[in-house]
Design a protein around this motif. Structure first.
Motif, PDB file in Angstrom:
ATOM      1  N   LYS C 627     -43.710  20.916 -32.457  1.00  0.00           N
ATOM      2  CA  LYS C 627     -43.285  22.302 -32.746  1.00  0.00           C
ATOM      3  C   LYS C 627     -42.053  22.389 -31.903  1.00  0.00           C
ATOM      4  O   LYS C 627     -41.669  21.725 -31.354  1.00  0.00           O
ATOM      5  CB  LYS C 627     -44.455  23.232 -32.108  1.00  0.00           C
ATOM      6  CG  LYS C 627     -45.680  23.115 -33.081  1.00  0.00           C
ATOM      7  CD  LYS C 627     -46.430  24.455 -32.837  1.00  0.00           C
ATOM      8  CE  LYS C 627     -47.838  24.106 -33.341  1.00  0.00           C
ATOM      9  NZ  LYS C 627     -48.865  23.267 -32.576  1.00  0.00           N
ATOM     10  N   GLU C 628     -41.361  23.565 -32.281  1.00  0.00           N
ATOM     11  CA  GLU C 628     -40.293  24.039 -31.764  1.00  0.00           C
ATOM     12  C   GLU C 628     -40.119  23.821 -30.268  1.00  0.00           C
ATOM     13  O   GLU C 628     -39.283  23.163 -29.785  1.00  0.00           O
ATOM     14  CB  GLU C 628     -39.918  25.585 -32.393  1.00  0.00           C
ATOM     15  CG  GLU C 628     -38.584  26.145 -32.109  1.00  0.00           C
ATOM     16  CD  GLU C 628     -37.581  25.338 -32.852  1.00  0.00           C
ATOM     17  OE1 GLU C 628     -36.235  25.970 -32.649  1.00  0.00           O
ATOM     18  OE2 GLU C 628     -37.766  24.300 -33.758  1.00  0.00           O
ATOM     19  N   ASP C 629     -40.972  24.146 -29.722  1.00  0.00           N
ATOM     20  CA  ASP C 629     -40.927  24.420 -28.178  1.00  0.00           C
ATOM     21  C   ASP C 629     -41.598  22.978 -27.517  1.00  0.00           C
ATOM     22  O   ASP C 629     -41.790  23.054 -26.187  1.00  0.00           O
ATOM     23  CB  ASP C 629     -41.626  25.606 -27.728  1.00  0.00           C
ATOM     24  CG  ASP C 629     -43.067  25.621 -27.961  1.00  0.00           C
ATOM     25  OD1 ASP C 629     -43.621  24.841 -29.056  1.00  0.00           O
ATOM     26  OD2 ASP C 629     -43.893  26.461 -27.328  1.00  0.00           O
ATOM     27  N   ALA C 665     -30.715  19.961 -18.461  1.00  0.00           N
ATOM     28  CA  ALA C 665     -30.090  21.391 -18.167  1.00  0.00           C
ATOM     29  C   ALA C 665     -30.083  22.452 -19.130  1.00  0.00           C
ATOM     30  O   ALA C 665     -30.356  23.565 -18.925  1.00  0.00           O
ATOM     31  CB  ALA C 665     -28.453  21.310 -17.694  1.00  0.00           C
ATOM     32  N   GLU C 666     -29.797  21.976 -20.391  1.00  0.00           N
ATOM     33  CA  GLU C 666     -29.554  22.837 -21.689  1.00  0.00           C
ATOM     34  C   GLU C 666     -30.986  23.576 -21.931  1.00  0.00           C
ATOM     35  O   GLU C 666     -31.280  24.523 -22.216  1.00  0.00           O
ATOM     36  CB  GLU C 666     -28.786  22.232 -22.884  1.00  0.00           C
ATOM     37  CG  GLU C 666     -28.803  23.035 -24.114  1.00  0.00           C
ATOM     38  CD  GLU C 666     -27.851  24.299 -23.583  1.00  0.00           C
ATOM     39  OE1 GLU C 666     -27.287  24.314 -22.645  1.00  0.00           O
ATOM     40  OE2 GLU C 666     -28.027  25.177 -24.544  1.00  0.00           O
ATOM     41  N   THR C 667     -32.072  22.431 -22.034  1.00  0.00           N
ATOM     42  CA  THR C 667     -33.315  22.653 -22.069  1.00  0.00           C
ATOM     43  C   THR C 667     -34.091  23.556 -21.159  1.00  0.00           C
ATOM     44  O   THR C 667     -34.667  24.748 -21.491  1.00  0.00           O
ATOM     45  CB  THR C 667     -34.364  21.186 -22.206  1.00  0.00           C
ATOM     46  OG1 THR C 667     -33.572  20.340 -22.847  1.00  0.00           O
ATOM     47  CG2 THR C 667     -35.646  21.554 -22.911  1.00  0.00           C
ATOM     48  N   GLY C 697     -28.759  14.153 -17.030  1.00  0.00           N
ATOM     49  CA  GLY C 697     -29.147  12.784 -17.532  1.00  0.00           C
ATOM     50  C   GLY C 697     -30.476  12.652 -18.184  1.00  0.00           C
ATOM     51  O   GLY C 697     -31.386  11.704 -17.760  1.00  0.00           O
ATOM     52  N   ILE C 698     -30.683  13.294 -19.139  1.00  0.00           N
ATOM     53  CA  ILE C 698     -32.129  13.161 -19.810  1.00  0.00           C
ATOM     54  C   ILE C 698     -32.103  13.848 -21.306  1.00  0.00           C
ATOM     55  O   ILE C 698     -31.262  14.671 -21.418  1.00  0.00           O
ATOM     56  CB  ILE C 698     -33.258  13.575 -19.185  1.00  0.00           C
ATOM     57  CG1 ILE C 698     -34.512  13.308 -19.664  1.00  0.00           C
ATOM     58  CG2 ILE C 698     -33.294  15.110 -18.889  1.00  0.00           C
ATOM     59  CD1 ILE C 698     -35.802  13.426 -18.673  1.00  0.00           C
ATOM     60  N   HIS C 699     -32.464  13.008 -22.176  1.00  0.00           N
ATOM     61  CA  HIS C 699     -32.656  13.622 -23.598  1.00  0.00           C
ATOM     62  C   HIS C 699     -33.062  15.038 -23.685  1.00  0.00           C
ATOM     63  O   HIS C 699     -34.295  15.253 -22.927  1.00  0.00           O
ATOM     64  CB  HIS C 699     -33.477  12.842 -24.473  1.00  0.00           C
ATOM     65  CG  HIS C 699     -33.528  12.784 -25.817  1.00  0.00           C
ATOM     66  ND1 HIS C 699     -33.894  13.907 -26.343  1.00  0.00           N
ATOM     67  CD2 HIS C 699     -33.039  11.943 -26.812  1.00  0.00           C
ATOM     68  CE1 HIS C 699     -33.614  13.807 -27.761  1.00  0.00           C
ATOM     69  NE2 HIS C 699     -32.938  12.639 -27.906  1.00  0.00           N
ATOM     70  N   PRO C 700     -32.407  15.753 -24.097  1.00  0.00           N
ATOM     71  CA  PRO C 700     -32.723  17.226 -24.330  1.00  0.00           C
ATOM     72  C   PRO C 700     -34.267  17.717 -24.678  1.00  0.00           C
ATOM     73  O   PRO C 700     -34.807  18.635 -24.232  1.00  0.00           O
ATOM     74  CB  PRO C 700     -31.939  18.047 -25.333  1.00  0.00           C
ATOM     75  CG  PRO C 700     -30.760  16.860 -25.475  1.00  0.00           C
ATOM     76  CD  PRO C 700     -31.242  15.720 -25.173  1.00  0.00           C
ATOM     77  N   ASN C 701     -34.793  16.762 -25.602  1.00  0.00           N
ATOM     78  CA  ASN C 701     -36.161  16.848 -26.061  1.00  0.00           C
ATOM     79  C   ASN C 701     -36.989  16.100 -25.378  1.00  0.00           C
ATOM     80  O   ASN C 701     -38.516  16.105 -25.674  1.00  0.00           O
ATOM     81  CB  ASN C 701     -36.305  16.600 -27.228  1.00  0.00           C
ATOM     82  CG  ASN C 701     -35.580  17.235 -28.298  1.00  0.00           C
ATOM     83  OD1 ASN C 701     -35.183  18.361 -28.020  1.00  0.00           O
ATOM     84  ND2 ASN C 701     -35.294  16.728 -29.615  1.00  0.00           N
ATOM     85  N   ILE C 766     -43.344  23.336 -21.609  1.00  0.00           N
ATOM     86  CA  ILE C 766     -42.989  23.574 -20.054  1.00  0.00           C
ATOM     87  C   ILE C 766     -42.790  24.848 -19.874  1.00  0.00           C
ATOM     88  O   ILE C 766     -41.924  25.531 -20.707  1.00  0.00           O
ATOM     89  CB  ILE C 766     -42.112  22.590 -19.693  1.00  0.00           C
ATOM     90  CG1 ILE C 766     -41.852  22.870 -18.193  1.00  0.00           C
ATOM     91  CG2 ILE C 766     -40.833  22.605 -20.437  1.00  0.00           C
ATOM     92  CD1 ILE C 766     -40.998  21.757 -17.882  1.00  0.00           C
ATOM     93  N   LYS C 767     -43.293  25.536 -18.950  1.00  0.00           N
ATOM     94  CA  LYS C 767     -42.889  26.976 -18.761  1.00  0.00           C
ATOM     95  C   LYS C 767     -42.713  27.495 -17.192  1.00  0.00           C
ATOM     96  O   LYS C 767     -43.537  26.789 -16.359  1.00  0.00           O
ATOM     97  CB  LYS C 767     -43.795  28.092 -19.401  1.00  0.00           C
ATOM     98  CG  LYS C 767     -45.031  28.144 -18.924  1.00  0.00           C
ATOM     99  CD  LYS C 767     -45.984  29.313 -19.557  1.00  0.00           C
ATOM    100  CE  LYS C 767     -47.200  29.677 -19.039  1.00  0.00           C
ATOM    101  NZ  LYS C 767     -48.277  29.396 -19.553  1.00  0.00           N
ATOM    102  N   LYS C 768     -42.041  28.342 -16.888  1.00  0.00           N
ATOM    103  CA  LYS C 768     -41.915  28.656 -15.651  1.00  0.00           C
ATOM    104  C   LYS C 768     -43.144  29.383 -15.009  1.00  0.00           C
ATOM    105  O   LYS C 768     -43.532  30.356 -15.844  1.00  0.00           O
ATOM    106  CB  LYS C 768     -40.394  29.609 -15.312  1.00  0.00           C
ATOM    107  CG  LYS C 768     -40.157  29.638 -14.132  1.00  0.00           C
ATOM    108  CD  LYS C 768     -38.750  30.389 -14.056  1.00  0.00           C
ATOM    109  CE  LYS C 768     -38.487  31.261 -12.726  1.00  0.00           C
ATOM    110  NZ  LYS C 768     -37.320  31.679 -12.504  1.00  0.00           N
TER     111      LYS C 768
END
Ligand code: SF4
Ligand code: SF4
Ligand code: SF4
Lengths: 191, 210, 769
Positions: C627-629, C665-667, C697-701, C766-768
């Motif tokens: 899924k998207e998230d 970082a973007e994720t 340095g990690i794949h965004p997904n 993953i959530k804050k």
């Protein structure tokens, strides 16, 4: 034990007293090296009538929980307590080496096949008994000052507060008091 | 000729070839083991940073240790002269003299000294002088996985370190301070040398090395 | 209890020493003398310390080491410069072996549980009592003809697996679940199916092109120290017979920036589990542009080149780009470079072998080496070279009884047990276990769904009797009925023959630096003793002591025998044939160890069980329903730790004791997460909380969590618990965080062919918090 060397009575008295002291250290050593055997248990209960309220099983579990099973923080090794200021918690630490050196200086070393570390409380107490048998007061005093007193009172306090049985509360209290009183007695003595 | 050889002064130095470092921290741990460095302190520590923006990212390493400077600042303010310089260039701290006043720590521009937490004396890397005296390499150099650390006498033109120095461009940390540091770096990354740049991956740092 | 000083002295005066020290130790013996010199000097005295040559085992690389001993204590472990593989280097873990030996929270005496399982109440017992209990149970099982209800498991056991297996077979159980496989289970099966060896040894020292799929040798590899130093060498300036060879190129496919990919020539962040597609597309390019090695495929592969080219046609770089996210142009370029550079080799470990499609993927990677003719050539993808050790006669026969645990029906090609499924299979009732014995094995912590495993281990109906043999009080030991103290690798006598990087096989010895602490016993001694006590014919297979056993094991190696056998090894630590020259293309002699004697691009055995016999890419099921998230969770190993057995080494835990979740970082920005924020990582199986580490340095997904921290037993150092003492005012473990383990949120999913766990196939949110 033939501790009788001197001719005169004073000497003999002292020797008997020393034998008793040496033996006392060995008994204490035994309390920390092993759970009491049934024999010992009965002996304490009957001959000395110190009326132990715990069951043997309870004492055994308490012993293992405190001194054997990891994680309770009461491993009875000097190097975990009497640490050099910059020392990390590890077996075979500086105190272990020191104490081993002490033994060596007195011509004894640990039988390595037992796997026991030289700074185990019961080895140290046993060694003190040995020094008494050699009637070397200076060495006794030094060993007390440099090792036993450095950690055993504190260790005993910890045991006292963590013990679940009366037995080990008693043992720890006794050990601490005994060592402190020993020091008082030795300190006063002439060299 | 032979006589001259004998008279020639030994000057030890360390060379860190960052093309060969893999950031494995073996040097840091070997040092702990060799010198009984207390927990929470390191005499040599490999800083690992991440640099760049995804996907153009890289990792840069920088082992930092005492530079055993030719012209150190650390020894100037020591009230008891505990810090002294051996003829071979190794800067030593006499632990029996040290009173733990930390003046040296304040003056060292590389921040490689630390106070032993409870003994309250100052310690630092001394290139395993005890090993060197016995003809062995410092423990970190011996074990370095990438053979990134090269140690030796730079006054001996035939030593490995002299030869590598002669054929490579090297940098040193803060040479402008005039301390004449004797740890040389090949291919050190500018960001790794700058505490404000890059993301520190092994975040635990006990010393800010610069 | 009340005794006073007076009372004590009174007892002292009247008692006999038999009473005082019950089952005591013989405490003192005679004085010892000083020790001769060697290669480590004492810092205080400047004297040399005596070196004992041995072999490290803080991971499976088995580097050569020296123990320096003074007055009965191990002072330091240092590297052995004579060792042909490690050549005088030792990683941080190897250095920290001292910590393992002197871990204050070691188990040093046999313990028996009292009270309910897992409550933590123990009683010390003697070895005698322990042996009697164990022997009695095993005899009972044997008398009832239920030998197979005795299960022995140790999935970490590369060194002693032979004697453990011997013990099980001699006893009569087929359930010897002791088959550790370097590089992971799936890799092993794929390799066996393809070319008949367990794993490959990339000859990186001599190569010119290193193509890495999901491997991070700078930080973790099954031959770590020996391997990484050779990669570094190949990447530096090399001269050979006055020719300056170019530096080897290093290309890494990895979702995560690692020490390796961060220093490589190229890092390609790839979607996890899609390496197979990229490798296939590369093979396709090589085959269809005619860049392949005609000779090797023609003579040594079991599938014709033209057919292969045709088969591969559909796996275009564009197709692979869609799947993996790696640009088609890069795939094409790298394929051509790989084919054009000779020699070249691939490296593939965790990132390939820890997925459900691992066997297929690994075969695709292996294929690249075959089509370019890099198989077993200098600088290429080489067969492992090591000595096999002999088993002394008589050799116990393999018990005839079929074992579901050792050979589960649903994994027909997984030639050995599927370790992470063993306890669940017992739960499913597929096997009955009356006596479960484990050695240095900690599934409660280290297996996926560890919390479920814990629950099963607690269930006394499921596992009526569980004996743990270990040197640490592990999470699994805490749930056992009996713990037997095992010697650590610094206290044992064992033989090793790890694959040689110089292609000349060697034998190395592990020998005790000191006697085992406390009442610890080395596993070999323990099993020999047990066998003799159980008896009933079993003892005749154990007609030796440990030394005798090892002597037997090397009698067939003539050179070593001539040199002096075991005593030579004790003196020198290792032996190899000094006159031997490295040889390559060893398959030319007898062919590959496969049914066709060829490199099996086409696997008949796979076809037989309905798997695709050709190298192929199989998408990971979970990925299809992303899924998207949702993000992929991958795990990794820190450079200073092993998967689960080094957390009690303080020098290592000091460096890494926390595992944050690494996130792009973007994720992170999209989720409002900042560096250092507490986050919850949620999967189908559960959730864990940890700090976020926001990086580039990690794949965004992808999010990544290390797998060495978060112990809830294992002694105080692993748990960051302070050591209190009045003498010193600091607690001396300065860190207070112990990290989390991702294992509870990773479901048990296995590769259907290899049976290995799909560690990196978990979807998470993953959530804050
Ligand atoms: S680096 Fe600092 S401590 Fe070392 S010699 Fe230079 S000034 Fe002194
Ligand atoms: S041991 Fe060598 S390769 Fe490893 S981090 Fe230190 S300098 Fe770098
Ligand atoms: S790589 Fe490190 S831990 Fe593994 S065997 Fe070598 S020195 Fe030991």
């Amino acid at each position: 034990m033939d501790g009788y060397k001197g001719e005169d009575k004073e000497d003999m008295m002292e020797s008997t007293e020393n034998t008793a002291r040496a033996r006392a250290y060995e008994i204490l050593a035994g309390f920390f090296s092993n759970e009491p055997t049934r024999e010992m248990f009965d002996f304490l209960n009957e001959a000395i009538s110190c009326s132990i309220e715990d069951t043997i099983e309870g004492i055994e579990v308490d012993f293992a929980t405190m001194f054997i099973v990891p994680g309770n923080g009461l491993q009875p090794f000097e190097s975990l307590y009497n640490r050099a200021p910059d020392e990390e918690p590890s077996l075979w630490g500086k105190a272990t080496k020191d104490v081993a050196g002490f033994y060596r200086a007195y011509g004894v070393h640990i039988d390595e096949s037992t796997g026991i570390l030289p700074d185990h409380i019961s080895v140290e107490l046993g060694f003190m008994g040995h020094l008494i048998e050699r009637e070397d007061n200076n060495a006794q005093r030094r060993f007390l000052e440099e090792h036993l007193l450095k950690w055993i009172p504190e260790f005993c306090d910890r045991v006292y507060s963590k013990a679940n049985t009366d037995f080990y509360k008693g043992v720890s209290k006794l050990t601490k008091e005994f060592i402190l009183s020993e020091y008082e007695a030795i300190k006063g003595e002439a060299r | 000729m032979a006589k001259e050889e004998e008279k020639r002064k030994i000057r030890y130095a360390m060379l860190v070839d960052l093309r060969r470092c893999v950031g494995c921290q073996s040097c840091s741990v070997a040092c702990k083991s060799e010198n009984e460095v207390p927990l929470s302190k390191f005499r040599t520590w490999v800083k690992i940073i991440e640099k760049g923006r995804y996907p153009d990212v890289s990792r840069q390493f920088l082992p930092a240790l005492c530079n055993n400077c030719e012209n150190p600042i650390c020894n100037r303010n020591c009230p008891v002269h505990a810090t002294y310089i051996r003829p071979d260039g190794i800067v030593m701290v006499n632990m029996h003299r040290c009173i733990g006043c930390m003046y040296c720590m304040a003056s060292c521009p590389y921040d490689v000294r630390y106070v032993n937490p409870l003994r309250k004396i100052v310690q630092k890397c001394f290139w395993c002088a005890h090993r060197v005296d016995a003809g062995l390499l410092p423990a970190c150099v011996e074990t370095c996985l990438g053979r990134a650390l090269i140690f030796g006498d730079i006054n001996d033109p035939n030593s490995e370190i002299s030869q590598v120095l002669a054929t490579n461009a090297v940098v040193r940390l803060k040479p402008e301070l005039g301390t004449d540091p004797h740890v040389f770096y090949i291919a050190a990354d500018a960001d790794a040398m700058d505490p404000t740049k890059g993301i520190d991956i092994d975040k635990i740092r006990f010393m800010e090395p610069y | 209890m009340k005794i006073t000083r007076r009372g004590l002295l009174k007892i002292g005066a009247i008692s006999t020493s038999a009473i005082t020290i019950g089952r005591g130790f013989n405490l003192f013996a005679n004085a010892m003398e000083l020790l001769p010199g060697g290669k480590e000097v004492s810092r205080t005295t400047g004297k040399f310390l005596k070196p004992i040559p041995s072999t490290c085992l803080n991971c499976y690389a088995r580097c050569g080491n020296f123990g320096f001993v003074a007055y009965g204590g191990l002072i330091k472990i240092g590297p052995n410069p004579e060792h042909p593989n490690s050549r005088g280097r030792m990683c941080a873990k190897g250095q920290a072996g001292v910590n393992l030996l002197y871990d204050p929270d070691r188990v040093m005496h046999p313990l028996k549980r009292v009270g309910p399982r897992g409550e933590g109440k123990w009683k010390r017992i003697t070895w005698e009592e322990a042996y009697i209990t164990v022997v009695q149970k095993l005899r009972q099982l044997k008398a009832a003809g239920k030998e197979d209800e005795f299960v022995f498991q140790s999935d970490r056991d590369i060194t002693t697996q032979d004697i453990c297996r011997r013990f099980c077979y001699a006893y009569g159980t087929p359930n010897a679940l002791v088959n550790h496989s370097p590089g992971g289970w799936n890799k092993r099966i794929a390799q066996m199916l393809t070319w008949g060896a367990d794993f490959e040894i990339p000859d990186v020292a001599n190569t010119e092109y290193i193509l890495i799929f999901g491997s991070n040798p700078f930080e973790a590899h099954y031959m770590r120290t020996s391997f990484v130093q050779r990669i570094v060498e190949a990447r530096g300036l090399r001269t050979e017979a006055r020719l300056v060879k170019p530096k080897a190129r290093l290309i890494v496919f990895d979702p995560r920036l690692t020490q390796t990919s961060g220093r490589a020539d190229e890092w390609h962040p790839i979607k996890p589990g899609t390496d197979g597609a990229v490798a296939l597309a590369m093979a396709s390019v090589i085959m269809n542009e005619g860049l392949y090695d005609r000779e090797f495929i023609g003579r040594w592969c079991n599938y014709p080149a033209d057919k292969l080219a045709r088969y591969l046609k559909k796996f275009t770089p564009e197709w692979a780009q869609k799947i993996s996210g790696v640009p088609a142009s890069d795939i094409k370029r790298i394929a051509k470079e790989f084919a054009a550079t000779n020699p070249a080799t691939t490296v593939s470990t965790g990132g390939v072998t820890k997925h459900q499609n691992s066997v297929y993927t690994e075969r695709c990677v292996a294929l690249l080496n075959a089509v370019t003719g890099n198989v077993d050539v200098k600088g290429g993808y080489c067969l492992p070279r090591s000595y096999e050790f002999a088993e002394p006669d008589p050799i116990p026969p393999v018990p005839q009884r079929r074992s579901e645990l050792a050979h589960p029906v649903d994994f027909p090609l997984a030639s050995y047990e599927v370790p992470q499924r063993v306890i669940p299979m017992i739960k499913e009732g597929r096997a009955k276990v009356s006596f479960y014995m484990t050695y240095q094995y900690n599934p409660a912590y280290s297996h996926p769904e560890g919390h479920e495993i814990s629950r099963m281990l607690k269930d006394e109906d499921l596992i009526p009797f569980h004996v743990v043999i270990d040197s640490v009080y592990s999470e699994t030991a805490a749930l056992a009925d009996m713990i037997l103290p095992a010697a650590t690798y610094t206290e044992r006598l064992e033989l090793e023959s790890p694959p040689a990087f110089d292609m000349i096989p060697f034998v190395s010895l592990r020998q005790p630096f000191i006697n085992p602490l406390g009442e610890s016993v080395a596993i070999t001694d323990l099993l020999i003793e047990l066998a003799h006590r159980i008896g009933g014919g079993m003892e005749r297979y154990f007609n030796f002591d440990t030394k005798g056993y090892l002597e037997h094991r090397i009698t067939h190696i003539d050179g070593l025998k001539k040199a002096g056998g075991l005593s030579y090894l004790k003196e020198n630590g290792l032996w190899y044939d000094k006159d031997a020259q490295p040889s390559f293309r060893t398959y030319e002699k007898k062919g590959f160890d496969t049914p066709s004697k060829k490199f099996e691009i086409y696997s008949e055995r796979m076809a037989k069980y309905g798997f695709n016999p050709l190298p192929t890419y199989e998408p990971i099921q979970q990925h299809l329903t992303m899924k998207e998230d949702e993000l992929f969770l991958i795990t990794y190993q820190w450079s200073v730790h092993t998967h689960d057995r080094t957390a009690n080494c303080m020098w290592l835990s000091e460096i890494v004791h926390e595992n944050q979740v690494f996130i792009n970082a973007e994720t992170a920005r999209l989720r409002g997460i900042e560096d250092g924020d507490m986050v919850e990582v949620i999967s189908k199986a559960g959730s864990i909380k940890t700090k976020a580490r926001v990086v580039q340095g990690i794949h965004p997904n992808v999010v990544a969590i290390g797998d060495s921290c978060g112990h809830w037993e294992y002694g105080r150092i692993a748990q960051a618990k302070a050591f209190e003492s009045d003498v010193t005012t600091t607690k001396l473990l300065w860190w207070t965080e112990k990290g989390v383990t991702p294992n509870p949120i990773i479901s048990i999913i296995s590769d259907p062919i290899g049976g290995g766990e799909g560690w990196m196939d978990t979807k998470v949110r993953i959530k804050k918090i």
